[in-house]
Design an enzyme around this catalytic site. Structure first.
Site, PDB file in Angstrom:
ATOM      1  N   ASP A  80      -6.112 -55.951  62.472  1.00 16.55           N
ATOM      2  CA  ASP A  80      -5.023 -54.983  62.604  1.00 16.55           C
ATOM      3  C   ASP A  80      -5.558 -53.606  63.015  1.00 16.55           C
ATOM      4  O   ASP A  80      -6.555 -53.132  62.471  1.00 16.55           O
ATOM      5  CB  ASP A  80      -4.318 -54.881  61.242  1.00 16.55           C
ATOM      6  CG  ASP A  80      -2.983 -54.194  61.298  1.00 16.55           C
ATOM      7  OD1 ASP A  80      -2.346 -54.197  62.374  1.00 16.55           O
ATOM      8  OD2 ASP A  80      -2.546 -53.667  60.251  1.00 16.55           O
ATOM      9  N   GLU A 132       0.290 -51.907  71.396  1.00 16.93           N
ATOM     10  CA  GLU A 132       1.273 -50.999  70.790  1.00 16.93           C
ATOM     11  C   GLU A 132       1.635 -49.906  71.781  1.00 16.93           C
ATOM     12  O   GLU A 132       0.761 -49.329  72.432  1.00 16.93           O
ATOM     13  CB  GLU A 132       0.744 -50.382  69.495  1.00 16.93           C
ATOM     14  CG  GLU A 132       1.779 -49.494  68.805  1.00 16.93           C
ATOM     15  CD  GLU A 132       1.418 -49.151  67.370  1.00 16.93           C
ATOM     16  OE1 GLU A 132       2.010 -48.191  66.842  1.00 16.93           O
ATOM     17  OE2 GLU A 132       0.567 -49.827  66.764  1.00 16.93           O
TER      18      GLU A 132
END
Length: 286
Positions: A80, A132
């Site tokens: 992550d 992202e």
């Protein structure tokens, strides 16, 4: 069953539910999260970001992989908020089956270039990549990094970003923040923006900063097209709050006395999220 992130998220994308990505920071959290996912018959992403890895170290990865292999539900191990190409190489070599390149704080072209490099590395060995676009806020010093001001994802930019990078999933900014919201801050998701983005792209969408948001909004986001929701703060609060309560008894010293109640408290919170996201029972789709 250990698998890739994309193998899990494509099923969620096709069947309109969200898979929880639970951030773990120790072995007992990991064990408990897998247990509750099996009890709820729900697919799972075990998420670990660099700060958590500084605590667990990569020496824990073989045990996490073995736990995932033995699980009765599909499990991906997700790196992550990686930030560099070197981290992507390291994550692949360390046994993660899904990686995230977070270039959201960079200019668009730099974000594209870094994310494309991550895609080239991961796809070469059959692993999936999350990018992202847009920025997530940050509520407190304990939270993962975030922006002082949220920059919302523009649907047209999302289309270009996916075309240029080849990412398998995209984390979008629709109003969430990392951490626990202070009393004066009212979280509010732009669900109309989510609808626009979902209509414009055809890959799984991801929502970071899922903790401490109203259930009604998070549940609706899952129904409207978010396919992965990251939960870190909520399960850590449940886990460590119960641990503090247990350790108020100064006579206790054995882990098998202290930790099981904390694991159970975390599992209750995780079970709620699994139900809220529509993931309960969905392991039967695999």
């Amino acid at each position: 069953m250990l698998t890739s992130g994309d193998a899990i998220l494509q099923v969620a994308h096709e069947n309109s539910f969200a898979v929880p990505a639970f951030n773990i920071s120790d072995w007992n959290m990991c064990r408990g999260i897998v247990e509750i996912s099996e009890e709820k018959n729900a697919p799972l992403l075990i998420a670990i970001h660099p700060d958590e890895l500084s605590h667990t170290t990569d020496a824990l990865m073989p045990a996490i992989r073995e736990l995932a292999h033995r699980a009765s539900v599909p499990v991906a191990i997700h790196f992550d908020h990686g930030a560099t190409v070197d981290q992507m190489v390291w994550a692949v070599q360390s046994g993660f089956t899904s990686v995230m390149l977070d270039g959201s704080m960079l200019p668009f072209d730099e974000n594209v270039a870094l994310t494309k490099a991550a895609v080239d590395i991961a796809h070469a060995v059959g692993l999936s990549v999350e990018g992202e676009l847009g920025t997530i806020g940050k509520t407190d010093a304990e939270a993962e990094d975030g922006a002082a001001e949220i920059i919302y994802t523009v649907p047209e930019d999302a289309v270009r970003f996916i075309e240029l990078t080849g990412v398998d999933s995209l984390a979008i900014a629709i109003g969430t923040s990392h951490g626990i919201y202070p009393s004066w801050m009212k979280p509010e998701l732009k669900l109309d923006l989510l609808k626009e983005i979902k209509a414009a792209v055809n890959i799984p969408l991801v929502l970071h900063g899922g903790s401490n948001n109203p259930d009604s909004e998070i549940g609706e986001a899952a129904a409207l097209g978010v396919n992965k929701i990251n939960i870190s703060s909520d399960i850590k609060v449940a886990y460590h709050t119960k641990m503090r309560e247990v350790m108020a008894d100064a006579s206790l010293r054995e882990p098998n006395t202290i930790q099981p109640p904390a694991i159970e408290a975390m599992k209750v919170e995780a079970a709620h999220k699994i139900d809220l996201f529509g993931a309960a029972g969905k392991a039967s789709l695999f």
